[in-house]
Write an enzyme that holds these catalytic residues in place. Structure first.
Site, PDB file in Angstrom:
ATOM      1  N   GLU A  89     -14.884   6.030  -3.965  1.00 38.36           N
ATOM      2  CA  GLU A  89     -15.876   7.113  -5.247  1.00 38.36           C
ATOM      3  C   GLU A  89     -16.948   6.748  -5.834  1.00 38.36           C
ATOM      4  OE1 GLU A  89     -12.177   5.782  -7.746  1.00 38.36           O
ATOM      5  OE2 GLU A  89     -10.692   7.979  -7.707  1.00 38.36           O
ATOM      6  N   GLU A 144      -0.953  -6.255   8.742  1.00 33.91           N
ATOM      7  CA  GLU A 144      -0.949  -6.941   7.804  1.00 33.91           C
ATOM      8  C   GLU A 144      -0.822  -8.409   7.663  1.00 33.91           C
ATOM      9  OE1 GLU A 144       2.241  -7.698   4.863  1.00 33.91           O
ATOM     10  OE2 GLU A 144       1.256  -5.823   4.249  1.00 33.91           O
TER      11      GLU A 144
END
Length: 312
Positions: free
Chosen positions: A94, A125
């Site tokens: 963004e 992960e």
């Protein structure tokens, strides 16, 4: 292959984490009316800003360090797995339309790569080595800042990213939602927003995710303010890539200058649509090329460029 003994150890570790705690008082939540469940969730969410507030001095110190390095050409890099990784990618993605940053300036890394945004990548992960490799692929420098994000504060990918970055001399931030976390201990700046047990046991996309989003908003937004990407509370570096943003560009110029529509159109035409430059031509009474030159000399800070224009 993971053994039963390994799982037993991990279960014991998870049992010590606030974010994984079981809440017996909510054991019958599935039998409540929908409106009552919504009220409970809303009440839970109301506690998050206070938990963030308790970490504001640490957040501010981390932002100042980040802005200092970015002013020297460094990058802001988020690294996380699952929800935490997705939030980092979201925040990074963004910034180009909001602050006209280059996509390489603020980067979101998620364990397992871009496909992990929509589908979990098994085992990603759990690898510190994967995090190190992902950072090496970016040619990490000492001017960069790496933010490891993990609700539990124990995710190997996030810890591995911070450890590897710190060893390379980069600034490191560890954002988690448990006190005394391994991630916080590994980083230069440990930010631990303790939001407490979740409505659904261990579902850290809820309060923990909200807390992480709030902190990431602060890190990117205030860093951009420090770097001169705003003028007051106006997004003067907004990239006008669609009709709404083109209209917003004109509104921002109007709010900053009080100029007429005709003046605004002329200023934007003279500056190739660059809002910050257009404001400078109006308020500083300079032409487009001079505005660009003054902004370059002031490293993009409009207030400094205005001061130079008025003494030009």
């Amino acid at each position: 292959m993971t053994s039963a003994q390994d799982y037993s150890k991990l279960r014991a570790q998870l049992a010590t984490l606030t974010t994984e705690a079981f809440r017996p008082e909510l054991a019958d939540i599935d039998q409540l009316p929908t409106l009552e469940i919504a009220r409970i969730m809303n009440g839970e969410d109301e506690t998050v800003p206070a938990a963030v507030a308790a970490q504001l001095p640490r957040i501010a110190a981390a932002i100042d360090g980040t802005a200092e390095r970015m002013s020297r050409g460094g990058r802001l890099i988020y690294a996380g797995a699952g929800t935490a990784g997705r939030l980092g990618v979201l925040d990074a993605s963004e910034c180009p339309p909001t602050f006209n940053t280059d996509p390489d300036e603020i980067v979101g890394l998620i364990a397992g790569g871009p496909s992990a945004m929509v589908k979990a990548v098994e085992g990603a992960e759990d690898s510190k080595e994967l995090a190190a490799a992902d950072l090496d692929a970016l040619d990490l420098t000492a001017d960069d800042t790496v933010v490891g994000i993990s609700a539990s504060g124990r995710t190997p990918y996030a810890i591995g990213a911070v450890e590897h970055a710190r060893a390379r001399g980069a600034l490191t931030i560890g954002l988690s939602c448990n006190a005394d976390s391994a991630l916080g201990a590994a980083a230069d700046h440990g930010i631990e927003v303790v939001v407490g047990p979740e409505l659904l046991t261990g579902s850290t996309r809820l309060k923990a995710g909200t807390a992480q989003k709030l902190v990431l908003n602060m890190i990117s937004t205030i860093t951009m303010i420090r770097l001169g990407k705003t003028y007051g509370n106006l997004m003067v570096d907004v990239r006008a890539s669609n009709e709404k943003l083109r209209a917003r560009s004109r509104r921002i110029v109007a709010l900053a200058t009080g100029a007429s529509d005709e003046e605004i159109e002329a200023a934007l035409a003279a500056t190739d649509g660059e809002v910050k430059n257009a404001i400078l031509t109006i308020l500083g009474s300079v032409d487009g090329p001079t505005a660009a030159d003054l902004l370059a000399k002031s490293h993009g800070h409009l207030r400094a460029a205005l001061l130079s224009a008025r003494t030009h």
